[in-house]
Design a protein around this motif. Structure first.
Motif, mmCIF file in Angstrom:
data_model
loop_
_atom_site.group_PDB
_atom_site.id
_atom_site.type_symbol
_atom_site.label_atom_id
_atom_site.label_comp_id
_atom_site.label_asym_id
_atom_site.label_seq_id
_atom_site.Cartn_x
_atom_site.Cartn_y
_atom_site.Cartn_z
ATOM 1 N N PRO A 1 99.626 33.553 37.688
ATOM 2 C CA PRO A 1 99.930 32.226 37.704
ATOM 3 C C PRO A 1 99.425 31.868 39.098
ATOM 4 O O PRO A 1 99.393 32.532 40.732
ATOM 5 N N ALA A 2 98.737 30.655 39.213
ATOM 6 C CA ALA A 2 98.180 29.495 40.426
ATOM 7 C C ALA A 2 99.736 29.193 41.571
ATOM 8 O O ALA A 2 100.636 29.235 40.980
ATOM 9 N N PRO A 3 99.327 29.613 42.579
ATOM 10 C CA PRO A 3 100.603 29.749 43.311
ATOM 11 C C PRO A 3 101.129 28.021 43.534
ATOM 12 O O PRO A 3 100.107 27.289 43.308
ATOM 13 N N ALA A 4 102.686 27.523 43.223
ATOM 14 C CA ALA A 4 102.675 26.096 43.008
ATOM 15 C C ALA A 4 101.425 25.373 44.706
ATOM 16 O O ALA A 4 102.062 26.243 45.742
ATOM 17 N N LEU B 1 88.427 33.378 48.129
ATOM 18 C CA LEU B 1 88.782 34.818 48.901
ATOM 19 C C LEU B 1 88.019 35.771 47.519
ATOM 20 O O LEU B 1 87.055 37.166 48.500
ATOM 21 N N ALA B 2 87.896 35.836 46.584
ATOM 22 C CA ALA B 2 87.362 36.793 45.511
ATOM 23 C C ALA B 2 85.837 36.894 45.610
ATOM 24 O O ALA B 2 85.840 37.786 46.022
ATOM 25 N N GLU B 3 84.746 35.775 46.333
ATOM 26 C CA GLU B 3 83.713 35.883 46.626
ATOM 27 C C GLU B 3 83.357 36.535 47.719
ATOM 28 O O GLU B 3 82.628 37.053 47.932
ATOM 29 N N LEU B 4 84.839 36.243 48.605
ATOM 30 C CA LEU B 4 84.135 37.631 50.399
ATOM 31 C C LEU B 4 84.441 38.328 49.646
ATOM 32 O O LEU B 4 84.076 39.368 49.930
ATOM 33 N N LEU C 1 88.596 29.752 38.140
ATOM 34 C CA LEU C 1 88.507 29.201 38.890
ATOM 35 C C LEU C 1 88.796 27.509 39.069
ATOM 36 O O LEU C 1 87.283 27.389 39.328
ATOM 37 N N PRO C 2 89.480 26.509 39.332
ATOM 38 C CA PRO C 2 88.368 25.672 39.776
ATOM 39 C C PRO C 2 88.609 25.313 41.181
ATOM 40 O O PRO C 2 89.009 26.379 42.230
ATOM 41 N N LYS C 3 87.847 24.750 41.874
ATOM 42 C CA LYS C 3 87.118 24.677 43.071
ATOM 43 C C LYS C 3 88.444 24.789 44.070
ATOM 44 O O LYS C 3 88.003 25.467 45.278
ATOM 45 N N SER C 4 88.963 23.958 43.637
ATOM 46 C CA SER C 4 90.385 23.643 44.891
ATOM 47 C C SER C 4 91.074 25.177 45.682
ATOM 48 O O SER C 4 91.987 24.815 45.951
ATOM 49 N N ASP C 5 91.124 25.936 44.007
ATOM 50 C CA ASP C 5 92.146 26.962 44.213
ATOM 51 C C ASP C 5 91.322 28.853 45.746
ATOM 52 O O ASP C 5 90.315 28.569 45.359
ATOM 53 N N GLY C 6 91.582 28.816 46.479
ATOM 54 C CA GLY C 6 91.275 29.171 47.385
ATOM 55 C C GLY C 6 91.122 30.897 47.023
ATOM 56 O O GLY C 6 90.201 30.789 47.423
#
Length: 128
Positions: free
Chosen positions: A123-126, A80-83, A71-76
């Motif tokens: 899909p990534a949220p808009a 959250l997945a890392e946490l 995922l791009p770094k800007s995708d939260g």
């Protein structure tokens, strides 16, 4: 016959990434374990179920890690997945103790990892 052998080292986890998770039976096991009221199993049976769930949780965690890393770094969702992965790793590192509670804790880990995996495959949220 040769005395030589080849050791396969898949440093990037590419072979594992190509193998689909056997999700349905593990989800059924998680569901069954989480509704236990007062099972009467031998400690070694609890340990075997916990080992099965632990191994599967690690496989799901590997998929979550792979998807989050892409995922791009800007995708939260990645943060959250890392946490979730850190929490799961800490809980999976705890020793097994051959109890229903231990098995149910492992089942909860599998469930939370699958929830995170599903979020990562949506899909990534808009963005507004």
């Amino acid at each position: 016959m040769s005395d030589t052998h080849v050791v396969l080292h898949d440093h990037d986890g590419l072979i594992e990434a190509e193998l689909p998770l056997d999700r349905a039976p593990h989800e059924a096991l998680v569901t069954a374990v989480l509704v236990w009221k007062d099972p009467d199993l031998a400690p070694r049976d609890y340990e075997q179920i916990a080992l099965q769930l632990t191994g599967h949780a690690r496989a799901v965690a590997a998929d979550v890690q792979r998807l989050a890393a892409a995922l791009p770094k800007s995708d939260g969702r990645g943060a959250l997945a890392e946490l979730i992965l850190r929490e799961a790793d800490g809980r999976l590192s705890a020793p097994l103790n051959g109890t229903a509670r231990c098995v149910q804790n492992r089942a909860r880990i599998v469930r939370s990892l699958y929830t995170r995996l599903d979020r990562l495959t949506e899909p990534a949220p808009a963005t507004p």
